[in-house]
Design an enzyme around this catalytic site. Structure first.
Site, PDB file in Angstrom:
ATOM      1  N   SER A 133       0.861  -1.192   0.000  1.00 13.85           N
ATOM      2  CA  SER A 133       0.000   0.000   0.000  1.00 13.85           C
ATOM      3  C   SER A 133       0.888   1.229   0.000  1.00 13.85           C
ATOM      4  CB  SER A 133      -0.853   0.004   1.277  1.00 13.85           C
ATOM      5  OG  SER A 133      -1.514   1.246   1.415  1.00 13.85           O
ATOM      6  N   TYR A 146      -1.997  -0.481  10.330  1.00 17.79           N
ATOM      7  CA  TYR A 146      -2.103  -0.833   8.906  1.00 17.79           C
ATOM      8  C   TYR A 146      -0.813  -0.417   8.196  1.00 17.79           C
ATOM      9  CZ  TYR A 146      -3.844  -1.188   4.136  1.00 17.79           C
ATOM     10  OH  TYR A 146      -4.006  -1.532   2.817  1.00 17.79           O
TER      11      TYR A 146
HETATM   12  N1  LIG Z   1      -8.743  -0.771  -1.369  1.00 10.73           N
HETATM   13  C1  LIG Z   1      -7.727   0.020  -1.157  1.00 10.73           C
HETATM   14  O1  LIG Z   1      -7.875   1.238  -1.193  1.00 10.73           O
HETATM   15  C2  LIG Z   1      -6.342  -0.551  -0.895  1.00 10.73           C
HETATM   16  C3  LIG Z   1      -5.261   0.324  -0.912  1.00 10.73           C
HETATM   17  C4  LIG Z   1      -3.981  -0.168  -0.698  1.00 10.73           C
HETATM   18  C5  LIG Z   1      -3.791  -1.513  -0.473  1.00 10.73           C
HETATM   19  N2  LIG Z   1      -4.865  -2.346  -0.456  1.00 10.73           N
HETATM   20  C6  LIG Z   1      -4.614  -3.772  -0.206  1.00 10.73           C
HETATM   21  O2  LIG Z   1      -5.199  -4.532  -1.226  1.00 10.73           O
HETATM   22  C7  LIG Z   1      -5.497  -5.832  -0.720  1.00 10.73           C
HETATM   23  C8  LIG Z   1      -6.926  -6.180  -1.064  1.00 10.73           C
HETATM   24  O3  LIG Z   1      -7.797  -5.345  -0.348  1.00 10.73           O
HETATM   25  P1  LIG Z   1      -9.215  -4.829  -0.913  1.00 10.73           P
HETATM   26  O4  LIG Z   1      -9.192  -3.361  -0.856  1.00 10.73           O
HETATM   27  O5  LIG Z   1      -9.561  -5.508  -2.162  1.00 10.73           O
HETATM   28  O6  LIG Z   1     -10.147  -5.288   0.317  1.00 10.73           O
HETATM   29  P2  LIG Z   1     -11.411  -6.270   0.422  1.00 10.73           P
HETATM   30  O7  LIG Z   1     -12.407  -5.947  -0.622  1.00 10.73           O
HETATM   31  O8  LIG Z   1     -11.804  -6.176   1.856  1.00 10.73           O
HETATM   32  O9  LIG Z   1     -10.782  -7.706   0.131  1.00 10.73           O
HETATM   33  C9  LIG Z   1      -9.951  -8.341   1.065  1.00 10.73           C
HETATM   34  C10 LIG Z   1      -9.695  -9.753   0.622  1.00 10.73           C
HETATM   35  O10 LIG Z   1      -8.790 -10.365   1.553  1.00 10.73           O
HETATM   36  C11 LIG Z   1      -9.333 -11.619   1.925  1.00 10.73           C
HETATM   37  N3  LIG Z   1      -8.937 -11.990   3.276  1.00 10.73           N
HETATM   38  C12 LIG Z   1      -8.994 -11.260   4.405  1.00 10.73           C
HETATM   39  N4  LIG Z   1      -8.546 -11.971   5.456  1.00 10.73           N
HETATM   40  C13 LIG Z   1      -8.186 -13.182   4.972  1.00 10.73           C
HETATM   41  C14 LIG Z   1      -7.658 -14.369   5.551  1.00 10.73           C
HETATM   42  N5  LIG Z   1      -7.401 -14.477   6.871  1.00 10.73           N
HETATM   43  N6  LIG Z   1      -7.411 -15.432   4.747  1.00 10.73           N
HETATM   44  C15 LIG Z   1      -7.683 -15.351   3.436  1.00 10.73           C
HETATM   45  N7  LIG Z   1      -8.180 -14.269   2.818  1.00 10.73           N
HETATM   46  C16 LIG Z   1      -8.439 -13.208   3.590  1.00 10.73           C
HETATM   47  C17 LIG Z   1     -10.850 -11.464   1.804  1.00 10.73           C
HETATM   48  O11 LIG Z   1     -11.412 -12.739   1.578  1.00 10.73           O
HETATM   49  P3  LIG Z   1     -12.611 -13.392   2.426  1.00 10.73           P
HETATM   50  O12 LIG Z   1     -13.127 -12.348   3.368  1.00 10.73           O
HETATM   51  O13 LIG Z   1     -13.595 -13.821   1.385  1.00 10.73           O
HETATM   52  O14 LIG Z   1     -11.955 -14.536   3.101  1.00 10.73           O
HETATM   53  C18 LIG Z   1     -10.971 -10.574   0.570  1.00 10.73           C
HETATM   54  O15 LIG Z   1     -10.966 -11.356  -0.610  1.00 10.73           O
HETATM   55  C19 LIG Z   1      -5.222  -5.778   0.787  1.00 10.73           C
HETATM   56  O16 LIG Z   1      -3.963  -6.335   1.053  1.00 10.73           O
HETATM   57  C20 LIG Z   1      -5.214  -4.300   1.080  1.00 10.73           C
HETATM   58  O17 LIG Z   1      -4.436  -3.991   2.211  1.00 10.73           O
HETATM   59  C21 LIG Z   1      -6.137  -1.903  -0.650  1.00 10.73           C
END
Ligand SMILES: NC(=O)c1ccc[n+]([C@@H]2O[C@H](COP(=O)([O-])OP(=O)(O)OC[C@H]3O[C@@H](n4cnc5c(N)ncnc54)[C@H](OP(=O)(O)O)[C@@H]3O)[C@@H](O)[C@H]2O)c1
Length: 269
Positions: A133, A146
């Site tokens: 991130s 985070y």
């Molecule tokens: N969205 C943003 O603005 C942003 C910015 C920077 C970085 N990121 C990073 O991008 C990545 C994806 O995030 P997102 O924004 O797409 O969030 P999201 O929509 O909440 O998706 C999170 C994903 O992680 C999975 N997950 C969470 N805990 C888990 C566990 N213990 N075991 C297996 N899977 C798990 C969830 O799967 P289930 O709940 O179905 O198991 C879901 O598929 C993360 O690493 C986040 O930190 C996001």
């Protein structure tokens, strides 16, 4: 079909939602053989397979990886995307709550690496894409754990890159800005907020809730992943961010700390 007619077998953790789901959709549409993961798999999507995996459980990770290997015979690329957010004044966050985020965002990626690396080393090829991130570059107010988890994953990847280069395994990190996903609603938070912080905390969270944040399409991150996996020898740190968010990385490097932090707090006011 992909460039050079080469279909890659790609494992995307957290393929059930947001950025991971966008990556699964894009890569499978491009002809790659894609396996996404989620803690619960209820239905199979069109174009790629979903595999059950909880990255906080080494046994579950091992079973998921074995299932992919049984079906596809190899794993060429792992996108370590699954992750959790956390919010709250640092003082109010118990070590137990913080541990959940570190266990998922840092050790979860590590568990997946431990399961896939023996195969990659043996075949002398592979690519690990760690989704970190922009928050890895600085402490975000009221989201310190985070930032800490993503900074830890960046340093982990840096060391891993040097350790794995003799084995033909490439390691990159991809730092997204803010994208429209479930991350904000799913953030862990403390049971109660100390009154000393309440006003500042609510103000920051109100700014975070505006359309300025989390408005962009997560497919932009998927496009970057697609570009990375086409490269012969991808390397280093990559970004998927725009405008002020992208500029913030440069400002953090160039500005005196005090000035940078003042600008950050002004942004959240
Ligand atoms: N969205 C943003 O603005 C942003 C910015 C920077 C970085 N990121 C990073 O991008 C990545 C994806 O995030 P997102 O924004 O797409 O969030 P999201 O929509 O909440 O998706 C999170 C994903 O992680 C999975 N997950 C969470 N805990 C888990 C566990 N213990 N075991 C297996 N899977 C798990 C969830 O799967 P289930 O709940 O179905 O198991 C879901 O598929 C993360 O690493 C986040 O930190 C996001």
């Amino acid at each position: 079909m992909t460039d050079q007619g080469f279909v890659k077998v790609v494992l995307v953790t957290g393929g059930s939602s947001g950025i991971g789901e966008a990556i699964c959709k894009r890569l499978s549409a491009e002809g790659h053989r894609v396996f996404g993961t989620g803690r619960k798999v209820e239905a199979q999507p069109t174009g790629y397979r979903m595999v059950a995996m909880d990255i906080t459980d080494q046994g579950s990770v091992q079973r998921g990886v074995e299932q992919v290997l049984a079906e596809a015979g190899r794993i060429d690329v792992v996108v370590n995307n699954a992750g959790l957010g956390i919010q709250g004044p640092a003082e109010d966050i118990t070590p137990e709550l913080a541990m959940q985020v570190l266990d998922t965002n840092v050790l979860g990626a590590h568990r997946v690496c431990r399961a896939v690396l023996p195969g990659m080393r043996e075949r002398k090829r592979g690519l690990l894409v760690h989704i970190t991130s922009l928050a890895a570059n600085y402490g975000l107010p009221f989201r310190g754990f985070y930032s800490a988890s993503k900074a830890a994953l960046e340093r982990y990847a840096e060391a891993q890159r040097m350790e794995l280069s003799p084995f033909g395994v490439h390691v990159v990190t991809l730092q997204p800005g803010e994208y429209r996903t479930r991350i904000a609603t799913g953030r862990l938070r403390p049971g109660s907020i100390g009154t000393a912080y309440a006003h500042a905390y609510e103000r920051v969270m109100a700014v975070l809730g505006t359309s300025l944040h989390y408005s962009r399409d997560p497919d932009e991150v998927a496009v970057k992943v697609s570009q990375l996996i086409r490269q012969e020898a991808p390397y280093g740190v990559h970004y998927s961010a725009h405008g002020l968010q992208r500029l913030s990385v440069l400002l953090k490097k160039c500005l005196p700390t005090r000035l940078f932090e003042r600008l950050m707090m002004r942004h959240y006011r």
